[in-house]
Design a protein around this motif. Structure first.
Motif, PDB file in Angstrom:
ATOM      1  N   PHE A   5      -7.813  -5.885   4.395  1.00  6.84           N
ATOM      2  CA  PHE A   5      -6.405  -6.234   4.556  1.00  6.84           C
ATOM      3  C   PHE A   5      -6.144  -6.337   6.045  1.00  6.84           C
ATOM      4  CE2 PHE A   5      -1.798  -5.805   4.303  1.00  6.84           C
ATOM      5  CZ  PHE A   5      -1.507  -6.470   3.135  1.00  6.84           C
ATOM      6  N   SER A   6      -5.691  -7.476   6.512  1.00  4.52           N
ATOM      7  CA  SER A   6      -5.625  -7.721   7.948  1.00  4.52           C
ATOM      8  C   SER A   6      -4.423  -7.087   8.616  1.00  4.52           C
ATOM      9  CB  SER A   6      -5.609  -9.233   8.208  1.00  4.52           C
ATOM     10  OG  SER A   6      -4.482  -9.820   7.559  1.00  4.52           O
ATOM     11  N   ALA A   7      -3.366  -6.802   7.863  1.00  8.75           N
ATOM     12  CA  ALA A   7      -2.154  -6.261   8.488  1.00  8.75           C
ATOM     13  C   ALA A   7      -2.414  -4.859   9.008  1.00  8.75           C
ATOM     14  CB  ALA A   7      -1.013  -6.238   7.467  1.00  8.75           C
ATOM     15  N   ALA A   8      -1.962  -4.590  10.196  1.00  7.82           N
ATOM     16  CA  ALA A   8      -2.147  -3.264  10.787  1.00  7.82           C
ATOM     17  C   ALA A   8      -1.042  -2.334  10.339  1.00  7.82           C
ATOM     18  CB  ALA A   8      -2.166  -3.372  12.317  1.00  7.82           C
ATOM     19  N   GLY A   9      -1.381  -1.063  10.249  1.00  8.60           N
ATOM     20  CA  GLY A   9      -0.378  -0.051   9.926  1.00  8.60           C
ATOM     21  C   GLY A   9      -0.803   1.242  10.544  1.00  8.60           C
ATOM     22  N   GLY A  28       2.986   4.657   8.072  1.00  7.34           N
ATOM     23  CA  GLY A  28       4.050   3.841   7.512  1.00  7.34           C
ATOM     24  C   GLY A  28       5.313   4.603   7.176  1.00  7.34           C
ATOM     25  N   GLU A  81      -1.017   1.521  -0.482  1.00  3.84           N
ATOM     26  CA  GLU A  81      -1.016   0.403   0.463  1.00  3.84           C
ATOM     27  C   GLU A  81      -1.017   0.913   1.903  1.00  3.84           C
ATOM     28  OE1 GLU A  81       1.890  -3.270   1.824  1.00  3.84           O
ATOM     29  OE2 GLU A  81       2.149  -2.362  -0.147  1.00  3.84           O
ATOM     30  N   CYS A  82      -0.259   1.985   2.158  1.00  2.00           N
ATOM     31  CA  CYS A  82      -0.250   2.569   3.507  1.00  2.00           C
ATOM     32  C   CYS A  82      -1.640   3.073   3.893  1.00  2.00           C
ATOM     33  CB  CYS A  82       0.761   3.724   3.566  1.00  2.00           C
ATOM     34  SG  CYS A  82       2.486   3.217   3.480  1.00  2.00           S
ATOM     35  N   ARG A 128      -4.500   2.010   2.689  1.00  2.00           N
ATOM     36  CA  ARG A 128      -5.362   0.839   2.868  1.00  2.00           C
ATOM     37  C   ARG A 128      -5.182   0.233   4.258  1.00  2.00           C
ATOM     38  NH1 ARG A 128      -4.529  -4.284  -1.021  1.00  2.00           N
ATOM     39  NH2 ARG A 128      -2.487  -4.185  -0.008  1.00  2.00           N
ATOM     40  N   HIS A 129      -3.920   0.083   4.692  1.00  2.00           N
ATOM     41  CA  HIS A 129      -3.653  -0.437   6.032  1.00  2.00           C
ATOM     42  C   HIS A 129      -4.330   0.450   7.081  1.00  2.00           C
ATOM     43  CE1 HIS A 129       0.077  -3.189   5.428  1.00  2.00           C
ATOM     44  NE2 HIS A 129      -0.668  -3.175   4.331  1.00  2.00           N
ATOM     45  N   ASN A 165      -8.233   0.200   7.140  1.00  2.00           N
ATOM     46  CA  ASN A 165      -8.664  -1.059   7.739  1.00  2.00           C
ATOM     47  C   ASN A 165      -8.424  -1.085   9.246  1.00  2.00           C
ATOM     48  OD1 ASN A 165      -9.556  -3.409   5.731  1.00  2.00           O
ATOM     49  ND2 ASN A 165      -8.129  -2.089   4.655  1.00  2.00           N
ATOM     50  N   THR A 166      -7.358  -0.446   9.679  1.00  2.00           N
ATOM     51  CA  THR A 166      -7.080  -0.376  11.117  1.00  2.00           C
ATOM     52  C   THR A 166      -8.181   0.375  11.840  1.00  2.00           C
ATOM     53  OG1 THR A 166      -4.684  -0.453  10.754  1.00  2.00           O
ATOM     54  CG2 THR A 166      -5.436   0.467  12.835  1.00  2.00           C
TER      55      THR A 166
END
Length: 290
Positions: free
Chosen positions: A153-157, A197, A227-228, A230-231, A234-235
């Motif tokens: 997942f490309s979005a950063a969090g 998040g 989802e948080c 996962r972000h 990935n970060t």
């Protein structure tokens, strides 16, 4: 097989026996003795000195068991003292129920004499039936350790990292959040803490290969905690999350997305002494294993 039991209630008195304990550990577990972790739990525990039972056959150390003092924070903010059962080991040539019971009985008597409220334990698969059937330890939580692979997942969090911060809305007793506990508990496991998040409070450590090990979670608000996470994973550039099913349920993860990790089960037991064991929120920070 005559076994003589020696009891210790002073870290300084126990210190001189650590070389013998190290040899027993390496014989029992076939790996290097964790000297730094041993020093943390037995010699540098800010909550007090350990209670240790050593079993000797002649001059040979063949058995070891200990209770180390700890603290919980109750629902009203009160401090609750307890003892954590740790480091039970018996030399392979001397394994028997009598050796096990000799050490446990001795420490139970000592703990009761000292007025300890209750004991907590994280027994392995071999010891758990003995704790439950022989002594009446009550299972508080039994939960599989699992692996979860988040999709890319490309979005950063994520959020800030560092100290323990504040975990709010805790309905159950839990480990302290002050700097004394945090600095002591993370001496050897190098755990970190962050808020992700604005929803997910996470205590974790990074282990090889590319795995985030979840030690504790607390979900606040209404955003999707999975989802948080996962972000956040990935970060960090990690590929896998290791956590218990207990914590996965808090994050509302689907069981179908979890793969059991080598059949490992986290067993969290309690035993009343001067008082009943309260309701406790499971955190792997309560254990000496993680």
């Amino acid at each position: 097989m005559a076994i003589e039991y020696h009891l210790f209630d002073s870290a300084e008195a126990y210190r001189s026996r650590i070389p013998e304990v190290a040899r027993l550990f390496s014989t029992v577990f076939q790996r290097a003795f964790p000297a730094d972790a041993w020093s943390q739990w037995y010699l540098r525990n800010p909550y007090g000195d350990p209670y240790v039972a050593l079993g000797y056959h002649g001059d040979q150390l063949v058995g070891h068991h200990a209770l180390v003092p700890q603290t919980l924070v109750g629902q009203g903010g009160q401090r609750l003292r307890y003892l954590l059962s740790v480091s039970l080991m018996v030399h392979p040539r001397f394994r028997s129920l009598s050796v096990f019971m000799g050490m446990v009985d001795a420490l139970h008597r000592l703990a009761q004499e000292e007025g300890a409220p209750f004991i907590l334990a994280f027994p392995n698969a071999q010891a758990a039936p003995l704790w439950e059937k022989v002594y009446g330890y009550r299972p508080l939580v039994q939960t599989e350790l699992c692996n979860w692979r988040p999709p890319d997942f490309s979005a950063a969090g994520g959020g800030g990292m560092g100290g323990p911060g504040e975990m709010r809305s805790k309905p159950l007793c839990s480990c302290p959040e002050d700097s004394v506990y945090w600095n002591w508990r993370t001496q050897t496991n190098h755990a970190r803490s962050c808020t992700v998040g604005g929803t997910l409070r996470l205590v974790y450590k990074v282990i090889k290969p590319e795995t985030l090990m979840v030690l504790d979670t607390l979900v606040e608000g209404e955003r999707n905690a999975t989802e948080c996470l996962r972000h956040f994973v990935n970060t960090l550039g990690l590929r896998e999350v290791r956590l218990t099913r207990y914590h996965a349920a808090q994050l509302a993860m689907s069981d179908a997305d979890l793969a059991p990790h080598e059949g490992y089960v986290v067993r969290f037991f309690g035993f009343p002494l001067a008082q009943e064991v309260p309701d406790i929120r499971l955190s792997l920070l309560l254990s000496d294993v993680f």
